[in-house]
Design a protein around this motif. Structure first.
Motif, PDB file in Angstrom:
ATOM      1  N   MET A   1     -11.309   9.896 -22.554  1.00  0.00           N
ATOM      2  CA  MET A   1     -11.201  10.921 -21.517  1.00  0.00           C
ATOM      3  C   MET A   1      -9.837  10.833 -20.839  1.00  0.00           C
ATOM      4  O   MET A   1      -9.326   9.753 -20.577  1.00  0.00           O
ATOM      5  CB  MET A   1     -12.283  10.727 -20.454  1.00  0.00           C
ATOM      6  N   ARG A   2      -9.260  11.988 -20.574  1.00  0.00           N
ATOM      7  CA  ARG A   2      -7.974  12.037 -19.896  1.00  0.00           C
ATOM      8  C   ARG A   2      -8.157  12.604 -18.494  1.00  0.00           C
ATOM      9  O   ARG A   2      -8.669  13.708 -18.316  1.00  0.00           O
ATOM     10  CB  ARG A   2      -6.981  12.867 -20.701  1.00  0.00           C
ATOM     11  N   ILE A   3      -7.759  11.809 -17.534  1.00  0.00           N
ATOM     12  CA  ILE A   3      -7.935  12.178 -16.129  1.00  0.00           C
ATOM     13  C   ILE A   3      -6.562  12.278 -15.471  1.00  0.00           C
ATOM     14  O   ILE A   3      -5.707  11.412 -15.695  1.00  0.00           O
ATOM     15  CB  ILE A   3      -8.774  11.112 -15.378  1.00  0.00           C
ATOM     16  N   VAL A   4      -6.376  13.311 -14.696  1.00  0.00           N
ATOM     17  CA  VAL A   4      -5.196  13.379 -13.835  1.00  0.00           C
ATOM     18  C   VAL A   4      -5.673  13.307 -12.401  1.00  0.00           C
ATOM     19  O   VAL A   4      -6.670  13.939 -12.038  1.00  0.00           O
ATOM     20  CB  VAL A   4      -4.388  14.675 -14.057  1.00  0.00           C
ATOM     21  N   SER A   5      -4.959  12.499 -11.606  1.00  0.00           N
ATOM     22  CA  SER A   5      -5.264  12.461 -10.179  1.00  0.00           C
ATOM     23  C   SER A   5      -3.974  12.679  -9.398  1.00  0.00           C
ATOM     24  O   SER A   5      -2.959  12.048  -9.681  1.00  0.00           O
ATOM     25  CB  SER A   5      -5.896  11.118  -9.800  1.00  0.00           C
ATOM     26  N   LEU A   6      -4.033  13.590  -8.467  1.00  0.00           N
ATOM     27  CA  LEU A   6      -2.928  13.684  -7.503  1.00  0.00           C
ATOM     28  C   LEU A   6      -3.150  12.556  -6.497  1.00  0.00           C
ATOM     29  O   LEU A   6      -4.286  12.106  -6.311  1.00  0.00           O
ATOM     30  CB  LEU A   6      -2.927  15.045  -6.813  1.00  0.00           C
ATOM     31  N   ALA A   7      -2.085  12.083  -5.862  1.00  0.00           N
ATOM     32  CA  ALA A   7      -2.280  10.919  -4.995  1.00  0.00           C
ATOM     33  C   ALA A   7      -1.285  10.855  -3.866  1.00  0.00           C
ATOM     34  O   ALA A   7      -0.081  11.029  -4.057  1.00  0.00           O
ATOM     35  CB  ALA A   7      -2.188   9.631  -5.818  1.00  0.00           C
ATOM     36  N   GLY A   8      -1.817  10.569  -2.674  1.00  0.00           N
ATOM     37  CA  GLY A   8      -1.004  10.160  -1.542  1.00  0.00           C
ATOM     38  C   GLY A   8      -0.873   8.650  -1.571  1.00  0.00           C
ATOM     39  O   GLY A   8      -0.666   8.067  -2.645  1.00  0.00           O
ATOM     40  N   GLY A   9      -1.072   8.017  -0.406  1.00  0.00           N
ATOM     41  CA  GLY A   9      -0.857   6.576  -0.332  1.00  0.00           C
ATOM     42  C   GLY A   9      -2.125   5.760  -0.310  1.00  0.00           C
ATOM     43  O   GLY A   9      -2.834   5.644  -1.318  1.00  0.00           O
ATOM     44  N   ILE A  10      -2.479   5.215   0.848  1.00  0.00           N
ATOM     45  CA  ILE A  10      -3.517   4.189   0.953  1.00  0.00           C
ATOM     46  C   ILE A  10      -4.872   4.657   0.437  1.00  0.00           C
ATOM     47  O   ILE A  10      -5.494   4.004  -0.398  1.00  0.00           O
ATOM     48  CB  ILE A  10      -3.643   3.728   2.426  1.00  0.00           C
ATOM     49  N   GLY A  11      -5.322   5.826   0.934  1.00  0.00           N
ATOM     50  CA  GLY A  11      -6.651   6.318   0.546  1.00  0.00           C
ATOM     51  C   GLY A  11      -6.717   6.575  -0.946  1.00  0.00           C
ATOM     52  O   GLY A  11      -7.693   6.207  -1.626  1.00  0.00           O
ATOM     53  N   ALA A  12      -5.666   7.212  -1.473  1.00  0.00           N
ATOM     54  CA  ALA A  12      -5.632   7.506  -2.906  1.00  0.00           C
ATOM     55  C   ALA A  12      -5.624   6.219  -3.720  1.00  0.00           C
ATOM     56  O   ALA A  12      -6.323   6.102  -4.742  1.00  0.00           O
ATOM     57  CB  ALA A  12      -4.399   8.346  -3.239  1.00  0.00           C
ATOM     58  N   ALA A  13      -4.843   5.257  -3.285  1.00  0.00           N
ATOM     59  CA  ALA A  13      -4.713   4.010  -4.050  1.00  0.00           C
ATOM     60  C   ALA A  13      -6.062   3.307  -4.149  1.00  0.00           C
ATOM     61  O   ALA A  13      -6.457   2.807  -5.209  1.00  0.00           O
ATOM     62  CB  ALA A  13      -3.667   3.102  -3.390  1.00  0.00           C
ATOM     63  N   ILE A  28      -5.562   7.525 -17.461  1.00  0.00           N
ATOM     64  CA  ILE A  28      -5.403   8.112 -16.122  1.00  0.00           C
ATOM     65  C   ILE A  28      -3.915   8.326 -15.826  1.00  0.00           C
ATOM     66  O   ILE A  28      -3.118   7.394 -15.920  1.00  0.00           O
ATOM     67  CB  ILE A  28      -6.027   7.209 -15.040  1.00  0.00           C
ATOM     68  N   THR A  29      -3.565   9.556 -15.504  1.00  0.00           N
ATOM     69  CA  THR A  29      -2.208   9.843 -15.047  1.00  0.00           C
ATOM     70  C   THR A  29      -2.270  10.168 -13.569  1.00  0.00           C
ATOM     71  O   THR A  29      -3.055  11.024 -13.140  1.00  0.00           O
ATOM     72  CB  THR A  29      -1.595  11.040 -15.802  1.00  0.00           C
ATOM     73  N   VAL A  30      -1.457   9.463 -12.789  1.00  0.00           N
ATOM     74  CA  VAL A  30      -1.423   9.677 -11.343  1.00  0.00           C
ATOM     75  C   VAL A  30      -0.125  10.388 -10.995  1.00  0.00           C
ATOM     76  O   VAL A  30       0.964   9.930 -11.357  1.00  0.00           O
ATOM     77  CB  VAL A  30      -1.513   8.331 -10.594  1.00  0.00           C
ATOM     78  N   ILE A  31      -0.254  11.519 -10.323  1.00  0.00           N
ATOM     79  CA  ILE A  31       0.920  12.270  -9.878  1.00  0.00           C
ATOM     80  C   ILE A  31       1.081  11.993  -8.390  1.00  0.00           C
ATOM     81  O   ILE A  31       0.259  12.417  -7.574  1.00  0.00           O
ATOM     82  CB  ILE A  31       0.754  13.768 -10.170  1.00  0.00           C
ATOM     83  N   GLY A  32       2.117  11.237  -8.069  1.00  0.00           N
ATOM     84  CA  GLY A  32       2.259  10.726  -6.712  1.00  0.00           C
ATOM     85  C   GLY A  32       3.127  11.603  -5.828  1.00  0.00           C
ATOM     86  O   GLY A  32       4.115  12.191  -6.276  1.00  0.00           O
ATOM     87  N   ASN A  33       2.748  11.635  -4.565  1.00  0.00           N
ATOM     88  CA  ASN A  33       3.514  12.363  -3.555  1.00  0.00           C
ATOM     89  C   ASN A  33       4.834  11.645  -3.271  1.00  0.00           C
ATOM     90  O   ASN A  33       4.847  10.436  -3.020  1.00  0.00           O
ATOM     91  CB  ASN A  33       2.691  12.438  -2.267  1.00  0.00           C
ATOM     92  N   THR A  34       5.933  12.393  -3.316  1.00  0.00           N
ATOM     93  CA  THR A  34       7.223  11.805  -2.940  1.00  0.00           C
ATOM     94  C   THR A  34       7.834  12.513  -1.728  1.00  0.00           C
ATOM     95  O   THR A  34       8.988  12.257  -1.378  1.00  0.00           O
ATOM     96  CB  THR A  34       8.219  11.852  -4.122  1.00  0.00           C
ATOM     97  N   VAL A 203      -0.049  16.677   3.897  1.00  0.00           N
ATOM     98  CA  VAL A 203       1.222  16.018   3.585  1.00  0.00           C
ATOM     99  C   VAL A 203       1.144  15.128   2.342  1.00  0.00           C
ATOM    100  O   VAL A 203       2.145  14.505   1.979  1.00  0.00           O
ATOM    101  CB  VAL A 203       1.735  15.192   4.784  1.00  0.00           C
ATOM    102  N   SER A 204      -0.009  15.058   1.685  1.00  0.00           N
ATOM    103  CA  SER A 204      -0.070  14.323   0.410  1.00  0.00           C
ATOM    104  C   SER A 204      -0.405  15.301  -0.710  1.00  0.00           C
ATOM    105  O   SER A 204       0.480  15.738  -1.438  1.00  0.00           O
ATOM    106  CB  SER A 204      -1.091  13.192   0.482  1.00  0.00           C
ATOM    107  N   ILE A 205      -1.679  15.692  -0.815  1.00  0.00           N
ATOM    108  CA  ILE A 205      -2.072  16.626  -1.876  1.00  0.00           C
ATOM    109  C   ILE A 205      -1.361  17.971  -1.698  1.00  0.00           C
ATOM    110  O   ILE A 205      -0.820  18.546  -2.654  1.00  0.00           O
ATOM    111  CB  ILE A 205      -3.604  16.844  -1.859  1.00  0.00           C
ATOM    112  N   GLY A 206      -1.326  18.452  -0.461  1.00  0.00           N
ATOM    113  CA  GLY A 206      -0.686  19.740  -0.195  1.00  0.00           C
ATOM    114  C   GLY A 206       0.781  19.743  -0.595  1.00  0.00           C
ATOM    115  O   GLY A 206       1.311  20.748  -1.074  1.00  0.00           O
ATOM    116  N   THR A 207       1.426  18.628  -0.405  1.00  0.00           N
ATOM    117  CA  THR A 207       2.835  18.490  -0.761  1.00  0.00           C
ATOM    118  C   THR A 207       3.024  18.572  -2.268  1.00  0.00           C
ATOM    119  O   THR A 207       3.903  19.282  -2.765  1.00  0.00           O
ATOM    120  CB  THR A 207       3.363  17.139  -0.228  1.00  0.00           C
ATOM    121  N   ILE A 208       2.205  17.847  -2.988  1.00  0.00           N
ATOM    122  CA  ILE A 208       2.314  17.861  -4.452  1.00  0.00           C
ATOM    123  C   ILE A 208       2.106  19.280  -4.976  1.00  0.00           C
ATOM    124  O   ILE A 208       2.829  19.739  -5.867  1.00  0.00           O
ATOM    125  CB  ILE A 208       1.280  16.894  -5.070  1.00  0.00           C
ATOM    126  N   LEU A 209       1.134  19.978  -4.385  1.00  0.00           N
ATOM    127  CA  LEU A 209       0.811  21.338  -4.848  1.00  0.00           C
ATOM    128  C   LEU A 209       1.919  22.342  -4.520  1.00  0.00           C
ATOM    129  O   LEU A 209       1.915  23.452  -5.044  1.00  0.00           O
ATOM    130  CB  LEU A 209      -0.512  21.801  -4.228  1.00  0.00           C
TER     131      LEU A 209
END
Lengths: 315, 315
Positions: A1-13, A28-34, A203-209
């Motif tokens: 299975m291939r999973i993508v997760s968008l991610a902020g910091g502490i909660g996402a980690a 699992i591919t994690v797309i991190g907020n920068t 400021v995490s998921i919204g930023t990535i989007l």
């Protein structure tokens, strides 16, 4: 299975640690907020990428949720002795090494995605960690205080002011010209499911989007989100201050509406939020507190089960 | 009284502490060697400037003679954990802060002379510390070993190889295009005396004298040198390896001849070297071991007395 997760910091980690446990064989591919990234003392600091990397790689300060375990602050104290600002951002000595290396590689011309891969060679987080973009974007916050109305870096608002001054506006500077980092759109396209952990929706998921192309790519997939709000309060952090800034109520219902039914297919809420509903979204209520590794794994497993039960919408 | 001293690292720094004690009311300008400077992990390191600054500012590791007192090596160990080279250069955590700040200011466009002044704002060394040049020069050493004949950075030869492989050639890369840092030529011109401490005559004092204009300016002044060689051995360090590389014997006589009588007016040697002589140079023999602060102060005082006894040659 291939999973993508968008991610902020502490909660996402923390959520991602549960996701790895729930799906040990998944890619699992994690797309991190920068958007939170900041240059301090000439060094490039990527708080969210590092929090994910340290947490999944076993180097995190568990109590604090960010930074390295066993830190001393010699370098920071010395910079203070030289009169250097800012001192409100907690960089430990171990952490400094990460930023020194990152900055060296960036200066040598490597894009952030390759630099992140190089750092992960050491940490082996067990996921593929990609920055949302190799382009520099920064979340700025408009505030009014004794110095008038002005825009400051997100970290200054979040860390120095602890979001105590109302945010009048939150903007990702550079978003329009940014492109997703190499691999981001491919990973989303190839994913069986996209998971939104209980990260900050602004400021995490919204930023990535906001990076052009990412939202559109995610909308084409089966997406399950985990509500970052439980019974009117953020799971952790100060997400309410960010939601208020964009005129959104701090509730699982309002965050679901913010994301919208074009994006979200399944929405996990806490039991006290079981009345949340939106056309086109399957809502499931269950315990959502990530108060132990087991509880967190069960939340992730529930998100994956919900995704599996949804109609196939790929394409 | 206005004194200018050229300076390498450890030996010069100790001598300068004695000079300050011997002439507490003098205005002392120190022109520091930057040929040893090296970029490590993307950070600019100036070992000789820092040794002078830390020694005169009270931050030096006294036993070692270089680096900060009370150091830990967390950052270095973390960089090693990332697989980063080199590991043979001893950068402590406190020291790292100096290099981070210096690099930040250099990146912002400030010249090394202004950066050095900013660092000295903290350390207050009691002298005006100037780099020999704001231009980047680097001492390279030609060696032959298992990897063939090649040029390596001076620090790699000196610190990693501990000068165990013979230097076939020593060259200051960038010297021809370099100019003295602002203030250097003015300070020399206005000096009552120029003192050469017992620094390495090849890679410290010799390097400074290679910056176009500095040797000529110094030759016009009353110059007293303190021999870095006592009875055929360096006062400290491995100056013999450098002298051998340029075909000069390790003796107080040979170093005096290397400097030459156009440069040197007075030459302090140890008692066992009392037969050293060169036309046009006043040679004085006395104890030269800097084995206590008092002994060092007396050597500096002797250098100043010798300068005062020389015929006025300013012009």
């Amino acid at each position: 299975m291939r999973i993508v997760s968008l991610a902020g910091g502490i909660g996402a980690a923390r959520f991602l640690r549960g996701l790895k446990a729930a799906a040990p064989d998944a890619e699992i591919t994690v797309i991190g907020n920068t958007g939170d990234d900041i240059t301090l003392f000439g060094l490039r600091v990527c708080p969210d990428l590092d929090t994910v990397m340290y947490t999944l790689g076993g180097g995190i300060n568990e109590e604090q949720g960010w930074g390295r375990a066993g830190e001393a602050f010699t370098v920071k104290e010395e910079l203070a002795a030289y009169g250097m600002e800012p001192q409100w951002f907690g960089l430990g000595d171990r952490d400094f090494a990460t930023h020194i290396l990152r900055s060296q590689l960036l200066s040598a011309g490597y894009p952030l995605s390759q630099v992140t891969e190089a750092l992960c060679d050491r940490w082996r987080p067990g996921v593929r960690l990609l920055p949302m973009s190799d382009d520099r974007t920064e979340t700025h916050v408009v505030i009014s205080d004794g110095d008038g109305r002005r825009a400051i870096h997100f970290q200054e608002w979040w860390v120095r002011l602890r979001a105590s001054v109302p945010a009048e506006q939150i903007a990702l500077v550079g978003a329009d010209e940014a492109t997703p980092a190499p691999g981001v759109l491919d990973a989303i396209r190839d994913a069986d499911v996209v998971i939104l952990p209980p990260s900050n929706p602004v400021v995490s998921i919204g930023t990535i989007l906001q990076i052009p192309g990412i939202r559109e790519a995610v909308e084409r997939k089966t997406v399950v989100g985990v509500s970052p709000i439980i019974g009117g309060a953020p799971v952790r952090g100060m997400a309410d201050a960010c939601l208020t800034a964009i005129g959104v109520e701090t509730s699982a219902q309002a965050v679901l509406e913010l994301y919208g039914s074009r994006l979200i297919d399944g929405w996990l809420v806490a039991e006290e939020d079981k009345d949340v509903a939106l056309d086109g979204v399957v809502v499931e209520a269950r315990p959502l507190l990530m108060d132990s590794p087991e509880a967190t794994r069960e939340i992730a497993a529930a998100a994956l089960r919900l995704a599996g039960a949804l109609p196939e919408i790929d394409g």
